[in-house]
Scaffold this motif. Structure first.
Motif, PDB file in Angstrom:
ATOM      1  N   PRO A  77      -9.682   1.751   9.447  1.00 56.72           N
ATOM      2  CA  PRO A  77      -9.489   2.825   8.459  1.00 56.72           C
ATOM      3  C   PRO A  77     -10.698   2.966   7.553  1.00 56.72           C
ATOM      4  O   PRO A  77     -11.422   2.001   7.298  1.00 56.72           O
ATOM      5  CB  PRO A  77      -8.265   2.355   7.673  1.00 56.72           C
ATOM      6  CG  PRO A  77      -8.276   0.864   7.814  1.00 56.72           C
ATOM      7  CD  PRO A  77      -8.846   0.572   9.176  1.00 56.72           C
ATOM      8  N   ASP A  78     -10.899   4.173   7.052  1.00 56.51           N
ATOM      9  CA  ASP A  78     -11.977   4.400   6.091  1.00 56.51           C
ATOM     10  C   ASP A  78     -11.485   4.358   4.653  1.00 56.51           C
ATOM     11  O   ASP A  78     -12.270   4.504   3.723  1.00 56.51           O
ATOM     12  CB  ASP A  78     -12.683   5.739   6.369  1.00 56.51           C
ATOM     13  CG  ASP A  78     -11.748   6.927   6.246  1.00 56.51           C
ATOM     14  OD1 ASP A  78     -10.539   6.719   6.023  1.00 56.51           O
ATOM     15  OD2 ASP A  78     -12.228   8.068   6.376  1.00 56.51           O
ATOM     16  N   LYS A  79     -10.181   4.144   4.466  1.00 54.11           N
ATOM     17  CA  LYS A  79      -9.612   4.109   3.125  1.00 54.11           C
ATOM     18  C   LYS A  79      -9.269   2.692   2.652  1.00 54.11           C
ATOM     19  O   LYS A  79      -8.877   2.504   1.505  1.00 54.11           O
ATOM     20  CB  LYS A  79      -8.339   4.965   3.070  1.00 54.11           C
ATOM     21  CG  LYS A  79      -8.535   6.437   3.413  1.00 54.11           C
ATOM     22  CD  LYS A  79      -9.362   7.158   2.367  1.00 54.11           C
ATOM     23  CE  LYS A  79      -9.300   8.666   2.531  1.00 54.11           C
ATOM     24  NZ  LYS A  79      -9.735   9.141   3.858  1.00 54.11           N
ATOM     25  N   ARG A  80      -9.352   1.706   3.532  1.00 59.13           N
ATOM     26  CA  ARG A  80      -9.004   0.339   3.149  1.00 59.13           C
ATOM     27  C   ARG A  80      -9.676  -0.630   4.125  1.00 59.13           C
ATOM     28  O   ARG A  80     -10.284  -0.202   5.110  1.00 59.13           O
ATOM     29  CB  ARG A  80      -7.481   0.137   3.179  1.00 59.13           C
ATOM     30  CG  ARG A  80      -6.858   0.413   4.531  1.00 59.13           C
ATOM     31  CD  ARG A  80      -5.363   0.118   4.558  1.00 59.13           C
ATOM     32  NE  ARG A  80      -4.846   0.362   5.895  1.00 59.13           N
ATOM     33  CZ  ARG A  80      -4.228   1.473   6.265  1.00 59.13           C
ATOM     34  NH1 ARG A  80      -3.997   2.435   5.367  1.00 59.13           N
ATOM     35  NH2 ARG A  80      -3.806   1.648   7.507  1.00 59.13           N
ATOM     36  N   MET A  85      -5.015  -3.307   0.495  1.00 56.59           N
ATOM     37  CA  MET A  85      -4.799  -2.132  -0.345  1.00 56.59           C
ATOM     38  C   MET A  85      -3.666  -1.243   0.157  1.00 56.59           C
ATOM     39  O   MET A  85      -3.286  -0.284  -0.514  1.00 56.59           O
ATOM     40  CB  MET A  85      -6.076  -1.290  -0.502  1.00 56.59           C
ATOM     41  CG  MET A  85      -7.204  -2.008  -1.205  1.00 56.59           C
ATOM     42  SD  MET A  85      -6.745  -2.519  -2.896  1.00 56.59           S
ATOM     43  CE  MET A  85      -6.584  -0.932  -3.715  1.00 56.59           C
ATOM     44  N   CYS A  86      -3.114  -1.560   1.315  1.00 58.26           N
ATOM     45  CA  CYS A  86      -1.984  -0.758   1.799  1.00 58.26           C
ATOM     46  C   CYS A  86      -0.767  -0.946   0.905  1.00 58.26           C
ATOM     47  O   CYS A  86       0.107  -0.091   0.845  1.00 58.26           O
ATOM     48  CB  CYS A  86      -1.650  -1.137   3.242  1.00 58.26           C
ATOM     49  SG  CYS A  86      -0.496  -0.015   4.067  1.00 58.26           S
ATOM     50  N   GLU A  90      -0.137   3.624  -5.619  1.00 54.78           N
ATOM     51  CA  GLU A  90      -1.040   4.623  -6.196  1.00 54.78           C
ATOM     52  C   GLU A  90      -2.163   4.978  -5.230  1.00 54.78           C
ATOM     53  O   GLU A  90      -2.537   6.147  -5.095  1.00 54.78           O
ATOM     54  CB  GLU A  90      -1.620   4.116  -7.518  1.00 54.78           C
ATOM     55  CG  GLU A  90      -0.616   3.977  -8.644  1.00 54.78           C
ATOM     56  CD  GLU A  90       0.264   2.743  -8.509  1.00 54.78           C
ATOM     57  OE1 GLU A  90      -0.045   1.877  -7.648  1.00 54.78           O
ATOM     58  OE2 GLU A  90       1.269   2.644  -9.247  1.00 54.78           O
ATOM     59  N   PHE A  91      -2.690   3.969  -4.537  1.00 53.11           N
ATOM     60  CA  PHE A  91      -3.778   4.230  -3.603  1.00 53.11           C
ATOM     61  C   PHE A  91      -3.275   4.914  -2.340  1.00 53.11           C
ATOM     62  O   PHE A  91      -3.917   5.831  -1.818  1.00 53.11           O
ATOM     63  CB  PHE A  91      -4.490   2.919  -3.244  1.00 53.11           C
ATOM     64  CG  PHE A  91      -5.710   3.123  -2.394  1.00 53.11           C
ATOM     65  CD1 PHE A  91      -6.789   3.850  -2.863  1.00 53.11           C
ATOM     66  CD2 PHE A  91      -5.790   2.591  -1.112  1.00 53.11           C
ATOM     67  CE1 PHE A  91      -7.916   4.051  -2.088  1.00 53.11           C
ATOM     68  CE2 PHE A  91      -6.901   2.776  -0.330  1.00 53.11           C
ATOM     69  CZ  PHE A  91      -7.978   3.506  -0.818  1.00 53.11           C
ATOM     70  N   ARG A  92      -2.103   4.502  -1.850  1.00 52.26           N
ATOM     71  CA  ARG A  92      -1.546   5.138  -0.650  1.00 52.26           C
ATOM     72  C   ARG A  92      -1.344   6.626  -0.858  1.00 52.26           C
ATOM     73  O   ARG A  92      -1.513   7.429   0.063  1.00 52.26           O
ATOM     74  CB  ARG A  92      -0.208   4.492  -0.254  1.00 52.26           C
ATOM     75  CG  ARG A  92      -0.294   3.106   0.301  1.00 52.26           C
ATOM     76  CD  ARG A  92       0.970   2.744   1.076  1.00 52.26           C
ATOM     77  NE  ARG A  92       2.198   2.991   0.341  1.00 52.26           N
ATOM     78  CZ  ARG A  92       2.764   2.130  -0.499  1.00 52.26           C
ATOM     79  NH1 ARG A  92       2.188   0.971  -0.744  1.00 52.26           N
ATOM     80  NH2 ARG A  92       3.905   2.431  -1.103  1.00 52.26           N
ATOM     81  N   GLU A  93      -0.983   6.995  -2.064  1.00 50.66           N
ATOM     82  CA  GLU A  93      -0.708   8.401  -2.342  1.00 50.66           C
ATOM     83  C   GLU A  93      -1.950   9.284  -2.229  1.00 50.66           C
ATOM     84  O   GLU A  93      -1.836  10.514  -2.192  1.00 50.66           O
ATOM     85  CB  GLU A  93      -0.088   8.536  -3.732  1.00 50.66           C
ATOM     86  CG  GLU A  93       1.341   8.010  -3.798  1.00 50.66           C
ATOM     87  CD  GLU A  93       1.919   8.041  -5.199  1.00 50.66           C
ATOM     88  OE1 GLU A  93       1.127   8.254  -6.148  1.00 50.66           O
ATOM     89  OE2 GLU A  93       3.141   7.858  -5.338  1.00 50.66           O
ATOM     90  N   THR A  94      -3.134   8.687  -2.133  1.00 55.76           N
ATOM     91  CA  THR A  94      -4.365   9.467  -1.992  1.00 55.76           C
ATOM     92  C   THR A  94      -4.621   9.891  -0.543  1.00 55.76           C
ATOM     93  O   THR A  94      -5.473  10.745  -0.311  1.00 55.76           O
ATOM     94  CB  THR A  94      -5.587   8.680  -2.499  1.00 55.76           C
ATOM     95  OG1 THR A  94      -5.805   7.524  -1.664  1.00 55.76           O
ATOM     96  CG2 THR A  94      -5.381   8.235  -3.936  1.00 55.76           C
ATOM     97  N   GLY A  99       4.299  10.014   2.275  1.00 53.67           N
ATOM     98  CA  GLY A  99       4.475   8.577   2.104  1.00 53.67           C
ATOM     99  C   GLY A  99       4.182   7.748   3.328  1.00 53.67           C
ATOM    100  O   GLY A  99       4.311   6.523   3.286  1.00 53.67           O
ATOM    101  N   ARG A 100       3.762   8.401   4.435  1.00 57.79           N
ATOM    102  CA  ARG A 100       3.531   7.675   5.680  1.00 57.79           C
ATOM    103  C   ARG A 100       2.075   7.767   6.117  1.00 57.79           C
ATOM    104  O   ARG A 100       1.325   8.624   5.670  1.00 57.79           O
ATOM    105  CB  ARG A 100       4.460   8.209   6.781  1.00 57.79           C
ATOM    106  CG  ARG A 100       5.913   7.839   6.542  1.00 57.79           C
ATOM    107  CD  ARG A 100       6.868   8.557   7.477  1.00 57.79           C
ATOM    108  NE  ARG A 100       8.194   7.971   7.406  1.00 57.79           N
ATOM    109  CZ  ARG A 100       9.083   8.202   6.441  1.00 57.79           C
ATOM    110  NH1 ARG A 100       8.789   9.053   5.472  1.00 57.79           N
ATOM    111  NH2 ARG A 100      10.262   7.608   6.453  1.00 57.79           N
TER     112      ARG A 100
END
Length: 223
Positions: A77-80, A85-86, A90-94, A99-100
């Motif tokens: 992943p490029d987000k974590r 961080m999963c 707050e971060f997942r919502e970005t 929610g999935r």
């Protein structure tokens, strides 16, 4: 802080200049296409020299694609960092979709299946199934989807209960691609990850969407 201009660098430059004085770290000191040591292991799935070996699953006409025609990428992943961080809501919502985890789909493939941006999608094969949120993107070829690795596993039963998630084949409510990949090594020698060799199919999810069970903490179940 400025560190100055970098210097040009060529891999194995000294070896190229004089391979006798600057040998490589191979048994012969040279670039080896054939490995006598590996060959002597007599592994049926890892020869002493490069050869083509058919995958157990391969898309676009390969083994298994008659039943499951879609190749699933499960890259980093490029987000974590993997699963780190999963756990942060707050971060997942970005980046999540309803929610999935996002599942990236080719526009033409998605249209054929009646799927639009933001829909919940069921991705499945004989090993398992998951729910993910659709992201339509022209960056992906037909017959290819992407669900990035590292999602927290959240199985639920057919009735949406966490207790029902203890059964084999339970659906992952959040979107962990490990429910679909093969649990085998690349060879007897390497034992590396074989996740990229994974065939699936997918459809728009039309049932009652279960609650996500990945972040509620452990529970006890009777098996």
């Amino acid at each position: 802080m400025h560190f100055g201009e970098g210097k040009p660098w060529t891999r194995h430059a000294k070896f190229r200049e004089d391979p006798e004085i600057n040998p490589l770290g191979t048994p012969s000191g040279l670039i080896e296409i054939f490995s006598r040591k590996i060959d002597r292991f007599n592994y049926d799935d890892c020869k002493g020299h490069p050869i083509w070996m058919e995958k157990t699953e391969r898309s676009h006409g390969g083994p298994g694609s008659d039943k499951y025609p879609v190749w699933m990428q499960s890259c980093h992943p490029d987000k974590r960092l993997h699963s780190q961080m999963c756990e942060s809501k707050e971060f997942r919502e970005t980046y999540t979709v309803k929610g999935r985890e996002p599942v990236y789909l080719n526009p033409e493939d998605a249209k054929e299946r009646g799927i639009k941006d933001g829909d919940i999608v069921r991705v499945f094969n004989d090993r398992g199934q998951l729910l993910a949120g659709a992201v339509i993107s022209k960056n992906f070829s037909r017959g290819v989807i992407r669900i990035e690795e590292g999602a927290w596993y959240g199985p639920v039963g057919d009735d949406g209960s966490v207790e029902g998630g203890a059964k084999v084949g339970a659906i992952c409510s959040y979107g962990d691609p490990n429910t679909l990949t093969q649990d085998i090594g690349t060879s007897k020698l390497a034992q590396a990850c074989s996740a990229y060799t994974c065939l699936v199919n997918y459809e728009k999810f039309t049932g009652k969407v279960p609650l996500i069970s990945s972040f509620n903490g452990p529970i006890e179940v009777q098996i």
